[in-house]
Design a protein around this motif. Structure first.
Motif, PDB file in Angstrom:
ATOM      1  N   VAL A   2      23.430  57.647  54.122  1.00 45.98           N
ATOM      2  CA  VAL A   2      24.394  57.663  53.292  1.00 45.98           C
ATOM      3  C   VAL A   2      24.781  56.206  52.955  1.00 45.98           C
ATOM      4  N   GLU A   3      24.517  55.849  51.709  1.00 48.70           N
ATOM      5  CA  GLU A   3      24.977  54.331  51.149  1.00 48.70           C
ATOM      6  C   GLU A   3      26.248  54.546  50.407  1.00 48.70           C
ATOM      7  N   MET A   4      27.202  53.504  50.851  1.00 51.02           N
ATOM      8  CA  MET A   4      28.509  53.514  50.022  1.00 51.02           C
ATOM      9  C   MET A   4      28.857  52.193  49.367  1.00 51.02           C
ATOM     10  N   ASP A   5      29.148  52.327  48.266  1.00 56.48           N
ATOM     11  CA  ASP A   5      29.441  51.363  47.282  1.00 56.48           C
ATOM     12  C   ASP A   5      31.151  51.528  46.999  1.00 56.48           C
ATOM     13  N   THR A   6      31.764  50.431  46.955  1.00 60.95           N
ATOM     14  CA  THR A   6      32.992  50.488  46.619  1.00 60.95           C
ATOM     15  C   THR A   6      33.332  49.529  45.199  1.00 60.95           C
ATOM     16  N   TYR A   7      34.428  50.038  44.290  1.00 52.84           N
ATOM     17  CA  TYR A   7      34.515  49.296  43.139  1.00 52.84           C
ATOM     18  C   TYR A   7      36.012  49.775  42.831  1.00 52.84           C
ATOM     19  N   ARG A   8      36.380  49.184  41.850  1.00 52.25           N
ATOM     20  CA  ARG A   8      37.973  49.248  41.181  1.00 52.25           C
ATOM     21  C   ARG A   8      38.081  50.455  40.476  1.00 52.25           C
ATOM     22  N   SER A   9      39.108  51.146  40.896  1.00 53.84           N
ATOM     23  CA  SER A   9      39.337  52.500  40.097  1.00 53.84           C
ATOM     24  C   SER A   9      39.800  52.253  38.658  1.00 53.84           C
ATOM     25  N   GLY A  16      40.971  54.015  34.656  1.00 56.21           N
ATOM     26  CA  GLY A  16      41.319  55.286  34.029  1.00 56.21           C
ATOM     27  C   GLY A  16      40.569  55.293  32.670  1.00 56.21           C
ATOM     28  N   PRO A  17      41.061  56.404  31.826  1.00 58.34           N
ATOM     29  CA  PRO A  17      40.457  56.422  30.564  1.00 58.34           C
ATOM     30  C   PRO A  17      40.449  55.229  29.668  1.00 58.34           C
ATOM     31  N   GLY A  18      39.386  54.797  28.959  1.00 55.30           N
ATOM     32  CA  GLY A  18      39.126  53.350  28.427  1.00 55.30           C
ATOM     33  C   GLY A  18      38.896  52.136  28.847  1.00 55.30           C
ATOM     34  N   GLY A  19      38.583  52.223  30.299  1.00 55.63           N
ATOM     35  CA  GLY A  19      38.617  51.401  31.217  1.00 55.63           C
ATOM     36  C   GLY A  19      39.899  50.604  31.666  1.00 55.63           C
ATOM     37  N   GLN A  20      40.924  51.184  31.441  1.00 58.71           N
ATOM     38  CA  GLN A  20      42.431  51.059  32.114  1.00 58.71           C
ATOM     39  C   GLN A  20      42.450  50.772  33.252  1.00 58.71           C
ATOM     40  N   SER A  21      42.881  49.808  34.029  1.00 64.89           N
ATOM     41  CA  SER A  21      42.955  49.517  35.553  1.00 64.89           C
ATOM     42  C   SER A  21      44.023  50.480  36.294  1.00 64.89           C
ATOM     43  N   VAL A  22      43.581  50.970  37.054  1.00 63.30           N
ATOM     44  CA  VAL A  22      44.426  51.769  37.924  1.00 63.30           C
ATOM     45  C   VAL A  22      44.912  51.138  39.217  1.00 63.30           C
ATOM     46  N   ASN A  23      43.972  50.535  39.707  1.00 62.06           N
ATOM     47  CA  ASN A  23      43.816  49.818  40.949  1.00 62.06           C
ATOM     48  C   ASN A  23      43.528  48.491  41.091  1.00 62.06           C
ATOM     49  N   THR A  24      44.255  47.659  41.624  1.00 63.60           N
ATOM     50  CA  THR A  24      43.590  46.367  41.884  1.00 63.60           C
ATOM     51  C   THR A  24      42.945  45.822  42.995  1.00 63.60           C
ATOM     52  N   THR A  25      42.810  46.711  43.640  1.00 62.44           N
ATOM     53  CA  THR A  25      41.673  46.861  44.917  1.00 62.44           C
ATOM     54  C   THR A  25      40.600  47.566  45.046  1.00 62.44           C
TER      55      THR A  25
END
Length: 369
Positions: A224-231, A233-242
């Protein structure tokens, strides 16, 4: 009389009585884990054990009636015993099939919780809105049944609804209730954005996965390969800064799962692993069914009926399930979670197909005595 079924009935009834005895021991309540395991197995076997007890009693009644026939003092008494034996034999025949269906041909996933995955299909924005409405329908059905539910992952659409959404539904026999919902669901209506009043057809696909525990699937963490990225929302709206969103890739199969609903990366990883295990379990079981040539029900949402399993016609207020030819004109109630009529009809068809297959197998093998 099918000796295989009789032997299984005797073993099932003996096991059920063992569990009864164990549950009556006061000491079991001091070990909650053991108590939960025994209580769960006891509840799972109860219906089958009741059938087994009736079957074995009927076999004994038939035997006794036939043994008494030669010693009857009169024709009337002999005819009475013959009628008793015949009635008992009919019960044995009926109960043998019911026990076989319950204990041998029963879907092993029926007692499991489920992960329901809904994806927008053809139809653009309207398909995403429709996927959202299906999600609401299934959640309301769960609430009607007293089941618990929680969203595992989602990708919202700008116009509303979901591009895709996964929800876990847990309750007694959740899989047995929802398993026939898999496949393309078609909606016919005039979208809110349609200025000329034309009816559009859109689809959303539903996948019903038996929720897998770690013991159900051998999962090597190195696969299992895990990648992380920032969450987002719709239209690329940032939900999380981590970088809390998680993408898991199972390298041997190429199965990819993403989760970003939780703020915690650990929680997203746990939910993604739960979905991954369930997808791998379903994949493994589908391959096994294909090898055994038992894809009737599994094909409901794939090539065999790729166009649709159910159509929801809003202008006529009509829902039609094309697999069992059941039509309801209570669209509002159905979308409100009233799916019992469809569930019952699909379950009855499954039972009928299994009994028919069983009859063919018995005839082909010359089973029974």
């Amino acid at each position: 009389m099918d000796r295989q079924v009789v032997k299984l009935a005797e073993e099932t009834l003996a096991r059920y009585r063992e569990l009864n005895d164990e549950l009556s021991e006061p000491d079991i309540y001091s070990d909650q884990k053991r108590y939960a395991e025994v209580a769960r197995e006891h509840a799972r076997l109860k219906r089958g054990a009741d059938m087994c007890e009736t079957l074995l009693s009927s076999i004994q009644e038939e035997k006794e009636a036939r043994e008494l026939m030669p010693s009857a003092d009169s024709t009337e008494e002999r005819e009475f015993y013959a009628a008793e034996a015949e009635a008992a034999e009919e019960r044995v025949t009926d109960l043998t099939e019911r026990v076989r269906l319950e204990l041998i041909d029963r879907d092993p996933n029926d007692d499991k919780d489920i992960i329901l995955e809904i994806r927008a299909g053809t139809g653009g924005d309207e398909a995403a809105i429709w996927a959202g409405e299906l999600y609401e329908m299934y959640v309301r059905y769960a609430e009607r049944l007293g089941f618990k539910h929680r969203m595992l992952s989602s990708s919202e659409a700008e116009s509303g609804g979901f591009k895709e959404v996964s929800v876990e539904i847990s309750g007694d026999g959740a899989y047995s209730v929802y398993k026939h919902e898999g496949g393309p669901h078609r909606v016919q209506r005039v979208p809110k954005t349609e200025s000329q009043g034309r009816i559009h057809t859109s689809t959303a696909t539903v996948a019903v996965l038996p929720a897998a525990e770690s013991v159900d699937v051998a999962l090597n963490q190195s696969d299992v390969e895990m990648d992380t990225y920032r969450s987002s929302g719709p239209g690329g709206q940032s939900v999380n800064t981590t970088d809390s969103a998680v993408r898991l890739t199972h390298k041997p199969t190429g199965v990819v799962v993403t989760c970003q609903n939780e703020k915690s990366q650990l929680q997203n990883k746990e939910q993604a692993m739960r979905i991954l295990r369930s997808r791998l379990l379903e994949r493994e079981q589908a391959e096994q069914r294909e090898k055994e040539g038992e894809l009737r029900q599994a094909q409901a949402g794939t090539a065999e009926r790729s166009s649709k399993v159910r159509t929801y016609n809003f202008p006529q207020g009509r829902i039609t399930d094309h697999r069992v030819n059941v039509t309801s004109h209570n669209l509002e109630a159905t979308l409100g979670g009233d799916l019992e009529d469809f569930t019952r009809a699909l379950a009855a068809q499954e039972r009928s197909e299994k009994l028919s297959t069983g009859d063919e197998t018995h005839q082909g093998n010359g089973a029974g005595a």
